[in-house]
Design an enzyme around this catalytic site. Structure first.
Site, PDB file in Angstrom:
ATOM      1  N   GLU A 234       0.844  -1.211   0.189  1.00  0.00           N
ATOM      2  CA  GLU A 234      -0.154  -0.060   0.169  1.00  0.00           C
ATOM      3  C   GLU A 234       0.806   1.222  -0.006  1.00  0.00           C
ATOM      4  O   GLU A 234       0.490   2.267   0.443  1.00  0.00           O
ATOM      5  CB  GLU A 234      -1.036  -0.013   1.037  1.00  0.00           C
ATOM      6  CG  GLU A 234      -1.943  -1.043   1.110  1.00  0.00           C
ATOM      7  CD  GLU A 234      -2.950  -1.061   2.339  1.00  0.00           C
ATOM      8  OE1 GLU A 234      -3.476   0.126   2.259  1.00  0.00           O
ATOM      9  OE2 GLU A 234      -3.198  -2.153   2.858  1.00  0.00           O
TER      10      GLU A 234
ATOM     11  N   ASP B 194      -8.800   4.832   4.338  1.00  0.00           N
ATOM     12  CA  ASP B 194      -9.412   3.474   5.077  1.00  0.00           C
ATOM     13  C   ASP B 194     -10.011   2.652   4.123  1.00  0.00           C
ATOM     14  O   ASP B 194     -10.441   3.065   2.955  1.00  0.00           O
ATOM     15  CB  ASP B 194     -10.665   3.901   5.998  1.00  0.00           C
ATOM     16  CG  ASP B 194     -11.058   3.006   6.962  1.00  0.00           C
ATOM     17  OD1 ASP B 194     -10.505   2.678   8.017  1.00  0.00           O
ATOM     18  OD2 ASP B 194     -11.996   1.976   6.510  1.00  0.00           O
TER      19      ASP B 194
ATOM     20  N   HIS C 126     -11.317   3.879  18.571  1.00  0.00           N
ATOM     21  CA  HIS C 126     -12.270   2.879  18.723  1.00  0.00           C
ATOM     22  C   HIS C 126     -11.793   2.393  20.048  1.00  0.00           C
ATOM     23  O   HIS C 126     -10.512   1.877  20.144  1.00  0.00           O
ATOM     24  CB  HIS C 126     -12.387   1.952  17.745  1.00  0.00           C
ATOM     25  CG  HIS C 126     -13.301   2.246  16.728  1.00  0.00           C
ATOM     26  ND1 HIS C 126     -13.557   1.721  15.425  1.00  0.00           N
ATOM     27  CD2 HIS C 126     -14.408   3.220  16.680  1.00  0.00           C
ATOM     28  CE1 HIS C 126     -14.412   2.207  14.744  1.00  0.00           C
ATOM     29  NE2 HIS C 126     -15.097   3.274  15.247  1.00  0.00           N
TER      30      HIS C 126
ATOM     31  N   SER D 125     -10.597  -2.831  16.302  1.00  0.00           N
ATOM     32  CA  SER D 125     -10.708  -3.974  15.960  1.00  0.00           C
ATOM     33  C   SER D 125      -9.453  -4.643  15.628  1.00  0.00           C
ATOM     34  O   SER D 125      -9.205  -5.665  15.540  1.00  0.00           O
ATOM     35  CB  SER D 125     -11.156  -3.858  14.320  1.00  0.00           C
ATOM     36  OG  SER D 125     -10.443  -3.057  13.643  1.00  0.00           O
ATOM     37  N   TYR D 126      -8.319  -3.682  15.785  1.00  0.00           N
ATOM     38  CA  TYR D 126      -6.919  -4.387  15.874  1.00  0.00           C
ATOM     39  C   TYR D 126      -6.051  -3.706  16.982  1.00  0.00           C
ATOM     40  O   TYR D 126      -6.264  -2.557  17.090  1.00  0.00           O
ATOM     41  CB  TYR D 126      -6.053  -4.619  14.527  1.00  0.00           C
ATOM     42  CG  TYR D 126      -6.182  -3.067  13.809  1.00  0.00           C
ATOM     43  CD1 TYR D 126      -7.044  -2.818  12.895  1.00  0.00           C
ATOM     44  CD2 TYR D 126      -5.150  -2.346  13.939  1.00  0.00           C
ATOM     45  CE1 TYR D 126      -7.070  -1.693  12.129  1.00  0.00           C
ATOM     46  CE2 TYR D 126      -4.979  -1.186  13.193  1.00  0.00           C
ATOM     47  CZ  TYR D 126      -6.032  -0.899  12.372  1.00  0.00           C
ATOM     48  OH  TYR D 126      -5.967   0.226  11.548  1.00  0.00           O
ATOM     49  N   TYR D 127      -5.235  -4.406  17.733  1.00  0.00           N
ATOM     50  CA  TYR D 127      -4.679  -3.613  18.905  1.00  0.00           C
ATOM     51  C   TYR D 127      -2.981  -3.213  18.429  1.00  0.00           C
ATOM     52  O   TYR D 127      -2.197  -3.599  18.886  1.00  0.00           O
ATOM     53  CB  TYR D 127      -4.282  -4.752  20.212  1.00  0.00           C
ATOM     54  CG  TYR D 127      -5.939  -4.958  20.823  1.00  0.00           C
ATOM     55  CD1 TYR D 127      -6.395  -4.129  21.498  1.00  0.00           C
ATOM     56  CD2 TYR D 127      -6.727  -6.004  20.205  1.00  0.00           C
ATOM     57  CE1 TYR D 127      -7.571  -4.380  22.060  1.00  0.00           C
ATOM     58  CE2 TYR D 127      -7.762  -6.250  20.704  1.00  0.00           C
ATOM     59  CZ  TYR D 127      -8.271  -5.416  21.783  1.00  0.00           C
ATOM     60  OH  TYR D 127      -9.615  -5.530  22.413  1.00  0.00           O
TER      61      TYR D 127
ATOM     62  N   HIS E 255      -4.419   3.346  16.341  1.00  0.00           N
ATOM     63  CA  HIS E 255      -4.754   4.172  15.081  1.00  0.00           C
ATOM     64  C   HIS E 255      -5.750   5.111  15.303  1.00  0.00           C
ATOM     65  O   HIS E 255      -6.662   4.994  16.249  1.00  0.00           O
ATOM     66  CB  HIS E 255      -5.002   3.174  13.969  1.00  0.00           C
ATOM     67  CG  HIS E 255      -6.012   2.085  14.354  1.00  0.00           C
ATOM     68  ND1 HIS E 255      -6.034   1.018  15.177  1.00  0.00           N
ATOM     69  CD2 HIS E 255      -7.431   2.135  13.954  1.00  0.00           C
ATOM     70  CE1 HIS E 255      -7.139   0.411  15.215  1.00  0.00           C
ATOM     71  NE2 HIS E 255      -8.136   0.962  14.535  1.00  0.00           N
TER      72      HIS E 255
ATOM     73  N   HIS F  55      -9.024   7.316  13.376  1.00  0.00           N
ATOM     74  CA  HIS F  55      -9.788   7.388  12.441  1.00  0.00           C
ATOM     75  C   HIS F  55     -10.383   9.046  12.170  1.00  0.00           C
ATOM     76  O   HIS F  55     -10.544   9.874  13.181  1.00  0.00           O
ATOM     77  CB  HIS F  55     -11.106   6.666  12.526  1.00  0.00           C
ATOM     78  CG  HIS F  55     -11.076   5.478  13.155  1.00  0.00           C
ATOM     79  ND1 HIS F  55     -11.049   4.230  12.362  1.00  0.00           N
ATOM     80  CD2 HIS F  55     -10.892   4.896  14.453  1.00  0.00           C
ATOM     81  CE1 HIS F  55     -10.821   3.016  12.861  1.00  0.00           C
ATOM     82  NE2 HIS F  55     -10.690   3.261  14.183  1.00  0.00           N
TER      83      HIS F  55
END
Lengths: 310, 310
Positions: free
Chosen positions: A159, A179, A242, A246-248, A251, A253
């Site tokens: 990416e 995203d 969040h 959803s992943y540790y 990050h 948003h």
């Protein structure tokens, strides 16, 4: 198919790319009819695959372009349903190339992905610092949630051409990318994510006073890049974390304030400004705070926190 | 064109049907990018016309039908955008007849229709304690927002038969009522509001340590009543304040956690649990905190805070 069975054939499956012509529909996991998104479970070469189809929002450009082939109005026709006084209902049939859908494929998909996208009842729990240490932290550690795809990004292996801006400093650096849920173009649905270079911060729960320069750096530079690249002022952007994420891997948003993006509810989203302010007010806020979070019934944390409550 | 001018030519226009090929695009009134609906103003035979285009949600039938011509999968193709590990993003191009849009036409449209469908952009501001004292508080006081309807409720003059439970204590008491937006029956959209007896708390901004017994009382008794009356466990209920609130007399919103009720976004809603926890961590939290809030462009606070920023 169990997770271990899936893993055992992943190497083989990696040889085969997902192929839409070989996709076999199995069932709908969930269907959001207000957002026009459907999550479909099926298989491809006998391996589970999840296909997420989402209709794309409208853009002003579609109606104003002077390129006749791309103009929505010139490449569509109406099919009348009924008319009553000044109101009439129609179907509009649009050239297929001007009405594409966003499609995310997860292949091969694991049980976790299937659970994640299956519609289920939600429950709210209070995570005290003690429960974090006793339940959440061991859960994160033992489940070994993979963040390999994050490291691929941070190491420029994947990416790279999608990076909006980057700051490679190991303490306060980050990369800003569109995203996966965003088409990368439509201002109205802008959704970009800042992934932190530091690999040792799992979530807001671990944020302390020493991380303020990191948070301020991410905020300032990301908002500036969003303004320069997409023309949105900082007052028109929502920036948040969040919890649970959803992943540790920490990050942030960012999305357009007018856009009702998924996951911006008060029981899941924590504004970046509020997090900064909390730490400024009380340097060990996230060490001492009780944090609410929402889980679905077949999430492991649901049973762990339910048991702890009883 | 004014409403009277429109009316004067309606009889003539009625002779002519709306014609898509003669539609001239003028501007987008609003664009809901999460629901994929766009409201367009234009004209047809020199008369104003509003066109509402809405993408249609997916149905199971599209994927399961054995009629090859109507099967979504067999009549679409993928266009790859990028791939990372097990995730890949594509566009999906679907046969135009399987991807129609719902289209409502209002013709001729009046000024009222145009106003109704015109969107107000939202902006986010940071309210420091100083800005609260300098701008928000004088604004609340000078505008004399009436809360007479609240007093009518608290004095049993109105809506007495709608009260779910009440606690008439002047310090920690409250009344719990169905919200006006709720039909009062459907569990899936449950929305009730606790209105505080104490008339001297405008919003969360004024909450202090001495109010903890009030907050705990509202929380415990309301959740208990919701469980007994509507069968929802406390883990299935979202309890929160708004900031800025729509009226400056302290009240708490409760709704079903699975319901995407309006106004539960992280930049507007503050969880009751978080508010209690913040005051326990720091007794003067709401005296010292910087609170983010969102306003629309034609709201008075927008211009006041914009001026203060410049």
């Amino acid at each position: 198919m169990s997770e271990s069975e899936v893993n055992s054939v992943i190497s083989e499956a990696n040889l085969k790319e997902f192929d839409w012509d070989h996709f076999k529909y199995e069932r709908i996991l969930s269907n959001n009819s207000s957002r026009k998104v459907v999550f479909i479970l099926g298989s491809c070469f006998e391996m589970p695959a999840i296909v997420i189809l989402e209709k794309i929002s409208f853009t002003q450009e579609q109606f104003t372009t002077e390129n006749d082939k791309e103009n929505f109005i010139r490449n569509s026709k109406l099919e009348k349903i009924f008319k009553n006084d000044i109101y009439e209902n129609n179907y509009c049939i649009v050239d297929a190339n001007l009405n594409k859908m966003k499609t995310t494929i997860i292949f091969p998909a694991t049980e976790k992905h299937i659970n994640k996208y299956t519609e289920q009842e939600c429950f709210t729990f209070q995570e005290t610092p003690e429960l974090y240490e006793k339940i959440t932290l061991p859960h994160i550690t033992s489940e070994k949630f993979t963040v390999d795809w994050v490291y691929n990004v941070l190491e420029h292996k994947k990416e790279k051409d999608r990076i909006i801006i980057e700051d490679l400093d190991s303490e306060i650096g980050f990369m800003l990318l569109p995203d996966l849920k965003w088409d990368g173009e439509t201002k109205e649905t802008l959704y970009v994510t800042a992934i932190i270079m530091n690999r040792n911060i799992k979530s807001i729960r671990e944020l302390r006073q020493k991380h303020l320069p990191l948070l301020e750096n991410v905020k300032t530079k990301s908002l500036q890049a969003i303004k320069e690249k997409y023309g949105l002022d900082s007052t028109q952007v929502r920036a948040y974390f969040h919890y649970q994420p959803s992943y540790y891997h920490l990050h942030v948003h960012f999305n357009y304030l007018n856009y009702d993006s998924p996951g911006i509810y008060c029981d899941k989203a924590h504004l970046l400004d509020t997090v900064i302010n909390n730490i400024k007010l009380m340097s060990n806020y996230y060490e001492k705070a009780t944090l609410n979070f929402v889980v679905r019934k077949n999430d492991k944390l649901y049973s762990l926190f339910s048991d702890a409550k009883n």
